[in-house]
Structures are given as C-alpha cells and as structure tokens.
Design an enzyme around this catalytic site. Structure first.
Site, short mmCIF file in Angstrom:
data_model
loop_
_atom_site.label_atom_id
_atom_site.label_comp_id
_atom_site.label_asym_id
_atom_site.label_seq_id
_atom_site.Cartn_x
_atom_site.Cartn_y
_atom_site.Cartn_z
N THR A 72 17.41 20.97 12.92
CA THR A 72 18.35 22.62 13.43
C THR A 72 17.87 22.60 14.18
O THR A 72 18.99 22.30 15.62
CB THR A 72 18.65 23.27 12.00
N ASN A 152 23.72 12.02 6.76
CA ASN A 152 22.81 12.26 5.42
C ASN A 152 24.09 12.17 3.79
O ASN A 152 22.64 12.31 3.27
CB ASN A 152 22.75 13.43 5.44
N SER A 200 12.86 15.42 12.23
CA SER A 200 12.61 16.44 10.90
C SER A 200 11.78 15.92 10.29
O SER A 200 11.57 15.25 9.23
CB SER A 200 13.59 17.49 10.51
N THR A 242 4.65 30.67 19.21
CA THR A 242 2.82 29.69 19.19
C THR A 242 2.98 28.49 18.09
O THR A 242 3.84 28.31 17.50
CB THR A 242 1.85 31.23 18.18
N CYS A 329 22.47 22.06 3.24
CA CYS A 329 23.16 23.21 4.40
C CYS A 329 24.57 23.60 4.15
O CYS A 329 24.15 24.77 4.38
CB CYS A 329 22.82 22.46 5.89
N1 PMP Z 1 20.45 16.32 10.96
C1 PMP Z 1 20.91 15.78 9.58
C2 PMP Z 1 21.40 14.09 9.80
C3 PMP Z 1 20.44 16.46 8.63
O1 PMP Z 1 20.28 15.47 7.25
C4 PMP Z 1 19.64 17.70 8.47
C5 PMP Z 1 19.33 18.01 6.78
N2 PMP Z 1 20.04 18.02 5.67
C6 PMP Z 1 19.57 17.92 9.77
C7 PMP Z 1 19.76 17.87 11.16
C8 PMP Z 1 18.60 19.45 9.76
O2 PMP Z 1 17.91 19.84 9.42
P1 PMP Z 1 16.33 20.50 9.45
O3 PMP Z 1 16.77 20.88 8.00
O4 PMP Z 1 15.30 19.92 9.64
O5 PMP Z 1 17.30 21.47 10.28
#
Ligand code: PMP
Length: 383
Positions: A72, A152, A200, A242, A329
C-alpha cells in the site's frame, strides 16, 4: 481443524523466516542509522544483506530497493512521489485499470483534484485487458501507467510484458503492482521492463508490515520519485522513519527462499489446482470459474456456485476452511466486488463468487479435504 485457503490476503510466515527475525530481534537491536557504535553498524549490515536478497530475487541492483511498510505504501509513493515532477514537466496524464488494488485506484483518483487527467481501462469477461487498450491511450503528456501483474481476486495475469516493452521505448514511467506475483513469477519479473514495482513480504511467507518499492535506474539515475512523508533521511529520504531491522531481515529471507524454491513452489500450486478442479468437475454442482484459466495464477481459484450466496457459504464452512469472497482490504463494505463487476459479470454471479488461494507449502491432502467439505456445505445451501 480448518484449512487456511486465503493466502492472497496474507500467507503464514515461513518458520525459517521467523527464526531469522527472532535472531535479529534478540541480537541486532541497534538503529541501522546509528553511526556512533557497533550496534548500529550490525543492524545496518543486516539491512544491507536483506536489500541484496530482495535485489537478487528481482534481478535488480541493491541500490534500486527501498523498504516500505508494504505494498500500500509502495503504491502510494510510486504514484504520489511523481507529483513534483509532473508539476515541473506539465505531464499530468495517467493510465490505469479498473481492477487495480484500491491502494493504486484511490491514490490515482486523488490526483484528479490536482488537475491530473486519468484514463481507466476495463478488462473483458476473461478478467484480462489487452496491452493495446493501454498503449493506444498514451499521449505526449502521459506521465505514468500503473498496472498490476496479477489480480488478487481472480488471479488473472495481465499483459505487463507487452506494456513494459512499449513504454520503455517511449520513456513513460511504468509502475507494476507485483504484490501477488513477487516470488512466484520469478523469471517473468526479472525480465520485465518497468520503472517502479511494489511488493509486500506477507504475500510471500514473510512478515506483515514490510514491503519494498523497486525504482529502476536509467543511465545510473533513479526515477524522479520524491518522498511523500517527512522526518528523516532513511531509504535515501524516499521513506523516512526508523528502519524495522527484523522485518527487513524477514523480507530478505523470504525473498531468498522464493529465489531458491520457486520451481517446487510452482509445482505445488499447480498440483493443488489440478486436484481441486478435478473435484469440482465431479461434484455435480452448477458452477462457473471467474477469470480465464489460461492466464491464471496456479495458486488462485475464483468460482461462483449457482444458487449459493458466498456470504452464507463462507460462514457455514468456517469450521472446515478459511476462504474469502474478494479483497480483505474492502471486506468491511458489503458492496459487490468491483473487480468482478468490471469484468461485466452479473450481480448474481458476483454475489456467489468465492476466492480460494493456497501457498507454496500448503499440504495438498489437507487442501483437498477442506475443499471437499466446502463443496458438501455448498450442496446443502443450493437454493
Ligand atoms: N496490491 C495488491 C495487488 C494486493 O493484493 C495487496 C494486498 N491485498 C496490496 C496491494 C496491499 O498490500 P499491503 O497489505 O502490503 O499493503
């Protein structure tokens, strides 16, 4: 016991990653930016080893890896970090797609308030869009194209190679959200032409709360991405704060494991998918697969079972398996999946859609058992 089948939301941490992190928490507790003692020096070394491990997985230079808190944040920096450059050059046209993660979509939409023009491309019913749909929109003032590698929710892999080849010739910034493919489509990502890439750790059996933004150098120069937060010079000032040394070490280890094990992981993903597709075919349930399987990640399956609401199925099968009906999310709002809607699926099919995703170390027999139970529950729910 319930089988975990929601790896696209978050994958359990690999024990070997955890061991490295525990060692670091115990022994390397210094601040990696402290210059006045060996504790800082030790922490710095851990961070630089991890940077190299990430770089090796992706086939880039260590100086192109910047640690963030996750995809993100990487997506936000990649997009918003170009604002100053856009102001100077007057290039304020951005192209993206309607199936991006909200961390890309909402960030790009926020640019509209600053006078940016945004084109958003839709996929067809296969879940995929054509490279031409993107490249034909490129204009003189196009600043950025941002496209995900694999989605996703349905696992469909997008034509990022064709787009990358085209954009690199034109000198247009190309951001790839590779959150679902980093550590999985390893050779593909090493060969891909892009300017910025988000990843990530928790999607590749690393810890939650750490990720990276890759910024590719052109003639030894980084793209003109500026920090979007203030308060420190860490990560070349691109991401102040940090450095979380143990998390960084965990990401590094997860990348090292992905580099050495991606072939066997891929085989496990594929074997599991073949097994559950065979079971599905034999079940007698009326179902439809969402997303063209020719282009789909082998660790993801999105299906709609006719007459079975996904919410009811997820709740009733909880004791057997943990699945989802889309992105974690956006799960707090009950609106239908915007990804499946963008594919033009009807509302009934969307409300019946479930996503099953598994990992490199998932046990085939356990997944099969959980999946069979899921289908039994589904059979009892058919309207
Ligand atoms: N981009 C995609 C395609 C994802 O699947 C996700 C997590 N669902 C994210 C971004 C966000 O990742 P993070 O949880 O590391 O913020």
């Amino acid at each position: 016991m319930s089988v975990y089948l929601d790896y696209n939301a978050s994958a359990p941490i690999d024990n070997r990653v955890l061991e490295v992190m525990v060692e670091v928490y115990k022994n390397e507790y210094g601040n990696a930016d402290s210059r006045t003692h060996d504790f800082g020096e030790g922490a710095r070394k851990v961070v630089e080893i991890a940077r190299k491990q990430v770089a090796t997985l992706l086939g880039v230079d260590s100086g192109e890896v910047f640690f963030t808190s996750g995809a993100t944040e990487s997506n936000n920096i990649a997009i918003l970090g170009l604002k100053k450059y856009a102001d100077i050059t007057g290039k304020k046209h951005v192209i993206t797609t309607s199936i991006e993660h909200k961390a890309v979509l909402e960030t790009i939409k926020s640019l509209k308030d600053d006078g940016f023009e945004v084109d958003i491309v839709n996929p067809d019913v296969s879940g995929r869009f054509n490279a031409d749909q993107i490249t034909s929109l490129v204009r003189e003032d196009t600043l950025l194209v941002s496209v995900m590698h694999a989605n996703n929710e349905n696992g469909v892999i997008q034509p990022v190679k064709e787009i990358g080849d085209f954009l690199s010739e034109k000198g247009i910034f190309f951001h790839v959200d590779a959150t679902q493919t980093c550590g999985k489509l390893v050779p593909e990502l090493r060969e891909l032409k892009y300017t910025m890439l988000s990843l990530s750790a928790h999607k590749l059996s690393g810890p939650q709360g750490i990720g990276a933004l890759i910024l590719r150098k052109k003639r030894y120069k980084l793209p003109p991405v500026k920090n979007i937060m203030y308060g420190g010079q860490q990560e070349h000032g691109i991401r102040p704060g940090t450095t979380p040394v143990a998390l960084v070490a965990g990401l590094g280890k997860a990348c090292e494991l992905a580099s050495s094990e991606y072939n066997s992981s891929w085989n496990n993903y594929k074997e599991i998918k073949m097994s559950i597709l065979t079971i599905l075919e034999q079940t007698g349930l009326d179902y439809v697969i969402n997303g063209d399987q020719k282009y789909c990640m082998p660790n993801t399956l999105n299906i709609s079972i006719k007459g079975v609401e996904s919410e009811a199925l997820m709740l009733s099968s909880k004791q057997y398996c943990g699945i989802s009906n889309g992105s974690a999310c956006t799960s707090s709002d009950y609106s239908p999946s915007y990804v499946l809607a963008a594919m033009g699926l009807d509302i009934e099919r969307i409300s019946e859609a479930i996503r099953i995703s598994w990992g490199a170390k998932s046990d085939k027999d356990e997944v099969v058992e959980g999946f069979k139970r899921l289908l039994e529950v589904a059979r009892g729910l058919v309207l």
